[in-house]
Design a protein around this motif. Structure first.
Motif, mmCIF file in Angstrom:
data_model
loop_
_atom_site.group_PDB
_atom_site.id
_atom_site.type_symbol
_atom_site.label_atom_id
_atom_site.label_comp_id
_atom_site.label_asym_id
_atom_site.label_seq_id
_atom_site.Cartn_x
_atom_site.Cartn_y
_atom_site.Cartn_z
ATOM 1 N N VAL A 192 11.924 -5.317 29.872
ATOM 2 C CA VAL A 192 12.360 -4.716 31.134
ATOM 3 C C VAL A 192 11.150 -4.258 31.952
ATOM 4 C CG1 VAL A 192 13.604 -2.765 32.165
ATOM 5 C CG2 VAL A 192 14.644 -4.057 30.290
ATOM 6 N N ASN A 193 10.197 -3.637 31.302
ATOM 7 C CA ASN A 193 8.993 -3.189 32.001
ATOM 8 C C ASN A 193 8.223 -4.379 32.584
ATOM 9 O OD1 ASN A 193 6.999 -1.016 32.658
ATOM 10 N ND2 ASN A 193 5.703 -2.268 31.334
ATOM 11 N N PHE A 194 8.111 -5.452 31.809
ATOM 12 C CA PHE A 194 7.434 -6.670 32.274
ATOM 13 C C PHE A 194 8.129 -7.227 33.508
ATOM 14 C CE2 PHE A 194 7.369 -11.296 32.414
ATOM 15 C CZ PHE A 194 6.015 -11.594 32.363
ATOM 16 N N GLY A 195 9.459 -7.328 33.430
ATOM 17 C CA GLY A 195 10.215 -7.877 34.549
ATOM 18 C C GLY A 195 10.093 -7.039 35.804
ATOM 19 N N ASN A 201 14.529 -8.689 39.914
ATOM 20 C CA ASN A 201 15.728 -7.859 39.911
ATOM 21 C C ASN A 201 16.225 -7.841 38.473
ATOM 22 O OD1 ASN A 201 18.399 -6.913 39.907
ATOM 23 N ND2 ASN A 201 18.841 -7.758 41.927
ATOM 24 N N MET A 202 15.896 -6.800 37.728
ATOM 25 C CA MET A 202 16.142 -6.829 36.292
ATOM 26 C C MET A 202 17.620 -6.702 35.928
ATOM 27 S SD MET A 202 13.635 -7.747 34.641
ATOM 28 C CE MET A 202 14.390 -7.492 33.024
ATOM 29 N N VAL A 208 22.081 -12.389 33.189
ATOM 30 C CA VAL A 208 21.967 -13.780 32.746
ATOM 31 C C VAL A 208 21.569 -13.869 31.278
ATOM 32 C CG1 VAL A 208 20.712 -15.950 33.075
ATOM 33 C CG2 VAL A 208 21.420 -14.612 35.059
ATOM 34 N N ILE A 209 20.463 -13.230 30.905
ATOM 35 C CA ILE A 209 19.932 -13.439 29.553
ATOM 36 C C ILE A 209 20.763 -12.759 28.474
ATOM 37 C CG2 ILE A 209 17.611 -13.725 30.482
ATOM 38 C CD1 ILE A 209 16.887 -10.977 29.309
ATOM 39 N N SER A 210 21.568 -11.749 28.857
ATOM 40 C CA SER A 210 22.398 -11.082 27.855
ATOM 41 C C SER A 210 23.492 -12.000 27.312
ATOM 42 C CB SER A 210 23.039 -9.825 28.442
ATOM 43 O OG SER A 210 23.926 -10.154 29.506
ATOM 44 N N LYS A 211 23.750 -13.112 28.038
ATOM 45 C CA LYS A 211 24.768 -14.058 27.582
ATOM 46 C C LYS A 211 24.157 -15.153 26.711
ATOM 47 C CE LYS A 211 27.802 -11.817 29.981
ATOM 48 N NZ LYS A 211 26.918 -10.764 30.513
ATOM 49 N N GLY A 212 22.851 -15.064 26.488
ATOM 50 C CA GLY A 212 22.163 -16.049 25.668
ATOM 51 C C GLY A 212 21.642 -15.447 24.368
ATOM 52 N N ALA A 213 20.638 -16.082 23.792
ATOM 53 C CA ALA A 213 20.135 -15.693 22.476
ATOM 54 C C ALA A 213 19.470 -14.323 22.470
ATOM 55 C CB ALA A 213 19.144 -16.746 21.976
ATOM 56 N N ALA A 214 19.061 -13.821 23.645
ATOM 57 C CA ALA A 214 18.393 -12.514 23.710
ATOM 58 C C ALA A 214 19.371 -11.348 23.720
ATOM 59 C CB ALA A 214 17.509 -12.439 24.951
ATOM 60 N N GLY A 215 20.656 -11.643 23.871
ATOM 61 C CA GLY A 215 21.643 -10.576 24.021
ATOM 62 C C GLY A 215 21.739 -9.666 22.817
ATOM 63 N N SER A 216 22.042 -8.377 23.069
ATOM 64 C CA SER A 216 22.228 -7.385 22.000
ATOM 65 C C SER A 216 23.017 -6.207 22.557
ATOM 66 C CB SER A 216 20.881 -6.871 21.477
ATOM 67 O OG SER A 216 20.207 -6.096 22.473
ATOM 68 N N TRP A 217 23.510 -5.362 21.656
ATOM 69 C CA TRP A 217 24.202 -4.136 22.081
ATOM 70 C C TRP A 217 23.272 -3.276 22.924
ATOM 71 C CZ3 TRP A 217 23.699 1.055 22.125
ATOM 72 C CH2 TRP A 217 24.850 1.830 22.329
ATOM 73 N N LYS A 224 20.586 -0.679 32.164
ATOM 74 C CA LYS A 224 20.691 -0.031 33.475
ATOM 75 C C LYS A 224 20.004 1.326 33.497
ATOM 76 C CE LYS A 224 24.912 -2.320 35.063
ATOM 77 N NZ LYS A 224 26.299 -2.132 35.558
ATOM 78 N N THR A 225 20.195 2.113 32.440
ATOM 79 C CA THR A 225 19.564 3.438 32.400
ATOM 80 C C THR A 225 18.058 3.323 32.167
ATOM 81 O OG1 THR A 225 20.304 3.564 30.092
ATOM 82 C CG2 THR A 225 21.599 4.756 31.730
ATOM 83 N N MET A 226 17.636 2.290 31.454
ATOM 84 C CA MET A 226 16.195 2.068 31.282
ATOM 85 C C MET A 226 15.548 1.720 32.624
ATOM 86 S SD MET A 226 16.301 0.003 27.661
ATOM 87 C CE MET A 226 14.534 -0.119 27.367
ATOM 88 N N ILE A 227 16.196 0.864 33.401
ATOM 89 C CA ILE A 227 15.674 0.496 34.722
ATOM 90 C C ILE A 227 15.601 1.729 35.621
ATOM 91 C CG2 ILE A 227 16.186 -0.815 36.820
ATOM 92 C CD1 ILE A 227 17.477 -2.945 34.916
ATOM 93 N N ALA A 228 16.618 2.595 35.508
ATOM 94 C CA ALA A 228 16.685 3.798 36.346
ATOM 95 C C ALA A 228 15.841 4.948 35.818
ATOM 96 C CB ALA A 228 18.139 4.251 36.478
ATOM 97 N N GLY A 229 15.333 4.818 34.595
ATOM 98 C CA GLY A 229 14.545 5.906 34.009
ATOM 99 C C GLY A 229 15.368 7.115 33.641
ATOM 100 N N LYS A 230 16.617 6.903 33.225
ATOM 101 C CA LYS A 230 17.529 7.984 32.842
ATOM 102 C C LYS A 230 17.693 7.993 31.321
ATOM 103 C CE LYS A 230 18.594 8.909 37.181
ATOM 104 N NZ LYS A 230 18.206 10.170 37.849
#
Length: 290
Positions: A192-195, A201-202, A208-217, A224-230
């Motif tokens: 997320v930080n890299f993006g 637009n993370m 998109v990527i959450s529906k592929g092999a990178a997806g996780s809980w 969303k909270t990581m992007i917002a810093g909450k």
């Protein structure tokens, strides 16, 4: 005669778990909490009673459930002078939902067996939301007979509950769980930080990527909270460091190599120094953005 239960420890996990047990099983549940006001609040909400000590809560109970802080807390509420083991009747089963060491599980199983009691170590995963919604994952260790007795009650606040081996196996499985989560959260933080640094637009990227092999809980529920810093919610950094300390100590005993886990534990130490002791574990991203 109907069954009776006791619940020891009404923190952010224990409070709703005990509530599900009471409301869904429909059996008497006597509660004990170190802070009495919390126990009184629970008893008023669920129309049941409190006890002044773990021993008094456990008296006459067929099942005693506990969800406390650590090994020492667990010993205090079980084998301590006012602990549950001092008053539990023979044949009763103690179910421990604390995330603790496998060693203390084996220690308390031996103490329980000496008194004719059953013991199941049953740490949980799913966080506060999982407890509130009654959909926890419960990893159990112990004897089949004790597990079979307790499983129908555990089902009232879980969606997965399985016996994974002898006493201590539940705690060992929880260690596996926390090792996985630590690696996932660090990887997600870096991604997320890299993006964001790359100007993407993370939220769209993750959709998109959450529906592929990178997806996780973690990706689905924390991006969303990581992007917002909450980070003022969720599973606290202090708790995760406690859990990772248990993992690293066990690895030292069994010879397993945990280089990434050890490194991420130190990353969480950095977050603590930043004032994030009670932040959610997803706050690992904050140390990348200093």
């Amino acid at each position: 005669m109907s069954q009776r239960a006791a619940w020891i420890g009404l923190g952010v996990m224990g409070y709703p778990m005990a509530g599900h047990l009471k409301s869904k099983a429909g059996i008497p549940v006597t509660v004990y909490n170190r802070t009495g006001a919390k126990a009184e609040k629970w008893a008023a909400q669920f129309s049941d009673k409190t006890a002044p000590t773990p021993a008094e809560a456990a008296r006459d109970a067929d099942f005693v459930f506990a969800c406390v802080g650590n090994d020492d807390d667990l010993r205090q509420v079980t084998t301590g002078p006012d602990g549950a083991f001092q008053a539990m009747k023979k044949g009763a089963v103690f179910v421990d939902h604390t995330t603790a060491s496998a060693d203390v599980a084996r220690e308390l199983h031996a103490a329980a067996s000496a008194k004719g009691l059953g013991f199941v170590d049953a740490p949980v995963s799913g966080g506060q939301a999982g407890a509130e919604n009654g959909v926890l994952t419960v990893m159990c260790g112990g004897e089949q007979g004790d597990f079979d007795k307790a499983a129908p009650l555990i089902a009232h606040y879980s969606r997965m509950c399985r016996l994974l081996g002898p006493t201590g196996s539940g705690q060992l499985a929880k260690m596996v769980n926390q090792i996985c989560i630590a690696g996932l959260v660090q990887g997600l933080s870096e991604a997320v930080n890299f993006g964001m640094k790359a100007g993407l637009n993370m939220e769209a990227v993750v959709e998109v990527i959450s529906k592929g092999a990178a997806g996780s809980w973690q990706m689905e529920n924390r991006h969303k909270t990581m992007i917002a810093g909450k980070f003022d919610f969720g599973f606290a950094v202090d708790w995760m460091r406690k859990d990772l300390g248990i993992c690293l100590a066990e690895a030292n005993n069994n010879g397993a190599s945990l280089p990434i886990t050890a490194l991420i534990d130190q990353f969480y130490a950095d977050v603590q120094k930043m004032g994030g002791k009670r932040w959610d574990t997803s706050s690992l991203i904050a140390r990348l953005q200093r």
